[in-house]
Scaffold this motif. Structure first.
Motif, PDB file in Angstrom:
ATOM      1  N   THR A  79      71.666 -14.347 -18.444  1.00 52.89           N
ATOM      2  CA  THR A  79      70.574 -13.599 -17.811  1.00 52.89           C
ATOM      3  C   THR A  79      69.278 -14.396 -17.867  1.00 52.89           C
ATOM      4  OG1 THR A  79      71.619 -11.484 -18.341  1.00 52.89           O
ATOM      5  CG2 THR A  79      69.250 -11.442 -17.882  1.00 52.89           C
ATOM      6  N   LYS A  82      69.387 -17.094 -15.195  1.00 51.83           N
ATOM      7  CA  LYS A  82      69.126 -16.568 -13.854  1.00 51.83           C
ATOM      8  C   LYS A  82      67.638 -16.244 -13.692  1.00 51.83           C
ATOM      9  CE  LYS A  82      72.404 -13.483 -14.243  1.00 51.83           C
ATOM     10  NZ  LYS A  82      73.340 -12.375 -13.952  1.00 51.83           N
ATOM     11  N   GLU A  83      67.021 -15.671 -14.725  1.00 52.21           N
ATOM     12  CA  GLU A  83      65.586 -15.379 -14.667  1.00 52.21           C
ATOM     13  C   GLU A  83      64.766 -16.658 -14.548  1.00 52.21           C
ATOM     14  OE1 GLU A  83      65.079 -13.082 -18.232  1.00 52.21           O
ATOM     15  OE2 GLU A  83      65.744 -11.221 -17.265  1.00 52.21           O
ATOM     16  N   GLU A 124      79.371 -16.055 -14.773  1.00 53.91           N
ATOM     17  CA  GLU A 124      78.192 -15.280 -14.388  1.00 53.91           C
ATOM     18  C   GLU A 124      77.158 -16.131 -13.655  1.00 53.91           C
ATOM     19  OE1 GLU A 124      74.734 -12.417 -16.313  1.00 53.91           O
ATOM     20  OE2 GLU A 124      76.555 -12.798 -17.470  1.00 53.91           O
TER      21      GLU A 124
END
Length: 188
Positions: A79, A82-83, A124
């Motif tokens: 995550t 991705k951020e 992911e």
């Protein structure tokens, strides 16, 4: 792209100035002569990366053409990765090439990603990049054998020690099974 992770601690503002000079001297002529697209120097997700890239682009001004951002990422949180990409895209308003990424704990050799962690991280992040139109290209760091990982968690390697694609490499390229090894030719 001319430099990778130039924002590292041992670099200074003097280095930014020198890199801008080299960019103007070597890369802009390539663009003018051959029409090649130019990617930014590649900062990592380490502290100071945003500031370094900002300083580089400000010193370049209108004299440098940067067509896309080149980024590296080493971390354990998909995550956060991705951020990081969204932040750079939003902040610099450019498409992105990720030329290195891996599931790697940068705090030290202990507590590295397990094979399951690496596979999940890849699934992911690769899914996100495949479905994001402003990410033009990406490459996993481990397209090599475990002994050639240069300090990066060897579970990120996509080949076994013989250079044959392993399960992670198969996952990366989207095959349902590893391809057969190449034939061995002899002088018979």
């Amino acid at each position: 792209m001319l430099w990778g992770q130039a924002q590292a601690e041992e670099f200074s503002d003097t280095i930014v100035t020198r890199e801008v000079e080299l960019w103007k001297q070597h890369l802009e002529p390539l663009r003018a002569a051959y029409g090649v697209r130019l990617g930014s120097p590649a900062p990592s997700g380490a502290p100071g990366s945003w500031q370094w890239l900002t300083a580089f682009l400000q010193q370049c001004g209108e004299e440098c053409t940067v067509d896309f951002l080149v980024l590296h990422w080493y971390g354990t949180n998909a995550t956060a990765f991705k951020e990081f990409l969204v932040d750079y895209h939003s902040g610099f308003n450019m498409s992105i090439w990720v030329t290195e990424s891996a599931c790697q704990n940068m705090a030290g050799p202990d507590d590295q990603c397990s094979m399951s962690d690496v596979s999940s991280f890849m699934q992911e992040t690769q899914g996100f990049m495949d479905n994001t139109d402003w990410i033009e290209r990406y490459a996993w760091y481990g397209s090599k054998t475990p002994d050639a990982m240069h300090g990066v968690n060897t579970k990120n390697a996509m080949m076994n020690s013989s250079g044959i694609i392993n399960a992670l490499g198969t996952q990366y390229i989207g095959l349902s099974a590893a391809p057969a090894p190449p034939p061995v030719f002899t002088n018979d």
